[in-house]
Design a protein around this motif. Structure first.
Motif, mmCIF file in Angstrom:
data_model
loop_
_atom_site.group_PDB
_atom_site.id
_atom_site.type_symbol
_atom_site.label_atom_id
_atom_site.label_comp_id
_atom_site.label_asym_id
_atom_site.label_seq_id
_atom_site.Cartn_x
_atom_site.Cartn_y
_atom_site.Cartn_z
ATOM 1 N N PRO A 1 0.715 -1.354 0.047
ATOM 2 C CA PRO A 1 -0.072 0.076 0.226
ATOM 3 C C PRO A 1 0.826 1.323 -0.166
ATOM 4 O O PRO A 1 1.880 1.242 0.584
ATOM 5 N N GLU A 2 0.208 2.119 -0.572
ATOM 6 C CA GLU A 2 1.111 3.784 -0.689
ATOM 7 C C GLU A 2 0.418 4.273 0.519
ATOM 8 O O GLU A 2 -0.451 5.188 0.336
ATOM 9 N N ALA A 3 0.567 4.049 1.835
ATOM 10 C CA ALA A 3 0.133 4.306 2.957
ATOM 11 C C ALA A 3 1.129 4.642 4.000
ATOM 12 O O ALA A 3 2.033 3.585 3.981
ATOM 13 N N ALA A 4 0.940 5.115 5.149
ATOM 14 C CA ALA A 4 1.592 4.912 6.270
ATOM 15 C C ALA A 4 1.553 3.850 7.035
ATOM 16 O O ALA A 4 0.496 3.145 6.859
ATOM 17 N N GLY A 5 2.552 3.501 7.822
ATOM 18 C CA GLY A 5 2.462 1.979 8.558
ATOM 19 C C GLY A 5 3.801 1.612 8.979
ATOM 20 O O GLY A 5 4.527 2.362 8.976
ATOM 21 N N ALA A 6 3.734 0.370 8.964
ATOM 22 C CA ALA A 6 5.049 -0.347 9.532
ATOM 23 C C ALA A 6 5.307 -1.507 8.641
ATOM 24 O O ALA A 6 4.316 -2.078 8.311
ATOM 25 N N ILE B 1 4.665 2.755 2.940
ATOM 26 C CA ILE B 1 5.307 1.307 2.972
ATOM 27 C C ILE B 1 5.548 1.170 1.620
ATOM 28 O O ILE B 1 6.779 0.534 1.388
ATOM 29 N N ARG B 2 4.799 1.170 0.644
ATOM 30 C CA ARG B 2 5.333 0.824 -0.538
ATOM 31 C C ARG B 2 6.596 1.434 -1.331
ATOM 32 O O ARG B 2 7.568 0.517 -1.632
ATOM 33 N N GLN B 3 6.576 2.634 -1.434
ATOM 34 C CA GLN B 3 7.936 3.516 -1.589
ATOM 35 C C GLN B 3 9.015 2.827 -0.838
ATOM 36 O O GLN B 3 10.086 2.572 -1.521
ATOM 37 N N GLN B 4 8.984 2.851 0.481
ATOM 38 C CA GLN B 4 10.257 2.486 1.138
ATOM 39 C C GLN B 4 10.745 0.885 1.102
ATOM 40 O O GLN B 4 11.968 0.655 0.977
ATOM 41 N N GLU C 1 -0.980 -1.566 7.699
ATOM 42 C CA GLU C 1 -1.181 -0.049 7.319
ATOM 43 C C GLU C 1 -1.883 0.867 8.512
ATOM 44 O O GLU C 1 -2.483 0.015 9.356
ATOM 45 N N THR C 2 -1.445 1.907 8.529
ATOM 46 C CA THR C 2 -2.087 2.804 9.554
ATOM 47 C C THR C 2 -2.489 4.097 9.091
ATOM 48 O O THR C 2 -2.294 4.671 7.975
ATOM 49 N N ALA C 3 -3.356 4.908 9.689
ATOM 50 C CA ALA C 3 -3.691 6.233 9.445
ATOM 51 C C ALA C 3 -2.670 7.503 9.726
ATOM 52 O O ALA C 3 -2.625 8.358 8.872
ATOM 53 N N GLY C 4 -1.500 7.150 10.349
ATOM 54 C CA GLY C 4 -0.454 8.247 10.486
ATOM 55 C C GLY C 4 0.629 7.619 11.555
ATOM 56 O O GLY C 4 0.940 6.555 11.672
ATOM 57 N N GLU C 5 1.178 8.642 12.044
ATOM 58 C CA GLU C 5 2.698 8.301 12.348
ATOM 59 C C GLU C 5 2.595 7.612 13.891
ATOM 60 O O GLU C 5 3.416 6.705 14.043
#
Length: 363
Positions: free
Chosen positions: A94-99, A118-121, A146-150
């Motif tokens: 996913p192109e979203a925040a998370g770990a 996540i996807r990019q890193q 996947e998460t909503a934020g930091e």
């Protein structure tokens, strides 16, 4: 249609650096100024799109199309995953925040990180430049949350990183207890084996061993000229000077030359920076975190510094609250949540015996 739309992202900063390395500034503002591109409404989607289109045409007037195409491919070209990984992962990430965590064939965590994308890193670990790395060679499985934020990303990073660690690591802290003399405080070493750090008050410092706790208190005693006898670090007989007094590092509380209340006040002052924050609510709360587009919302359920989990509906929330018993105090989670509460950037909903109708509707 049920299909997920993803388009490759081309960063103008990266592209400008590749095409024109002789320049030092590559922000959009710098590029528009350099090429005399006028924009009436900067930071508006349509205006920015028109400005980028103007830049694109100018670059093609100055450089061969093959040069630009090669630079673009170097930035957004198809990533090549290691042969031992399922190629469909490229579409699933996913192109979203998370770990995320990378695992070896034996199930060992090779790397655990949080990211705003996540996807990019994750794909950056498998770029052509990394093809000879141990991470590229040894990774056989990838897991992510996947998460909503930091906040969610940090908490999930901690949980993924500790998925293989042994639970129940004993921690130590100094607790102050007042004697019958007002203002006279004495230190007592307590551990998580006997005391619930999530609910106990007047705790100072988090230490992984008794030795570390004793060393820390000794340093404070020396820096603030505290009495080793009253601290229990080098007990002496009643009426006798402690070792620190004989070395002129104690103001004489052991001999009655300094009032016990004055020594207690200095002790409180010395320990102040180490104090664990007491839980500021009467019970559990939900910290609401939303992504920047308002499309993803997480309700982090917290009870006395313990992260019970994430809820997206009332049923899950009730299940988390019912399962709160036996959750251990985690110093890293404590620090993360304490920092977030201090910033006051997230909305907090108290979760008492029953939810209000307004709170229930927001889940």
């Amino acid at each position: 249609t049920g299909r997920t739309f993803r388009a490759p992202n081309l960063c103008t900063v990266k592209l400008s650096r590749k095409l024109f390395p002789e320049h030092h500034r590559h922000s959009l503002e710098a590029l528009l100024k350099r090429y005399n591109v006028h924009s009436d409404a900067r930071h508006r989607a349509l205006a920015d799109a028109r400005a980028l289109w103007s830049l694109w045409k100018i670059w093609h007037e100055r450089l061969p199309p093959e040069t630009i195409a090669a630079a673009v491919h170097g930035i957004v070209g198809r990533h090549r995953l290691p042969p031992q990984l399922d190629p469909s992962l490229i579409d699933d990430l996913p192109e979203a925040a998370g770990a995320y965590a990378l695992y070896s064939a034996e199930g060992k965590v090779l790397l655990c990180r949080r990211s705003a994308n996540i996807r990019q890193q994750v794909l950056a670990h498998f770029s052509e430049e990394q093809s000879q790395s141990a991470l590229f060679r040894d990774t056989t499985h990838i897991d992510w949350r996947e998460t909503a934020g930091e906040l969610g990303a940090r908490l999930q990073e901690l949980k993924l990183g500790k998925s293989q660690s042994k639970p129940g690591l004993e921690l130590y802290s100094w607790q102050l207890r007042q004697t019958e003399v007002p203002g006279d405080f004495r230190t007592h070493l307590v551990s998580t084996e006997r005391v619930d750090f999530a609910r106990e008050t007047d705790l100072y410092g988090l230490f992984s061993s008794q030795r570390e706790a004793l060393q820390s208190l000794r340093k404070l005693a020396e820096a603030h000229r505290l009495c080793l006898n009253l601290l229990g670090l080098a007990p002496s007989k009643d009426g006798e000077a402690c070792a620190a007094y004989r070395q002129k590092r104690c103001r004489g509380a052991c001999l009655g030359k300094e009032p016990l209340a004055a020594h207690g006040a200095r002790l409180l002052s010395a320990l102040a920076k180490l104090q664990l924050r007491p839980w500021p609510y009467s019970g559990a709360v939900a910290l609401i975190e939303r992504d920047e587009f308002g499309m993803h919302e997480d309700f982090h359920v917290i009870d006395h510094w313990r992260h019970l989990g994430v809820a997206h509906d009332e049923t899950t929330l009730e299940a988390l609250l019912e399962d709160r018993q036996g959750r251990c105090f985690d110093p890293e989670i404590y620090r993360v949540i304490a920092k977030v509460l201090k910033t006051e950037k997230l909305r907090v909903i108290p979760l008492g015996p029953s939810l209000t109708s307004a709170d229930s509707d927001s889940l």
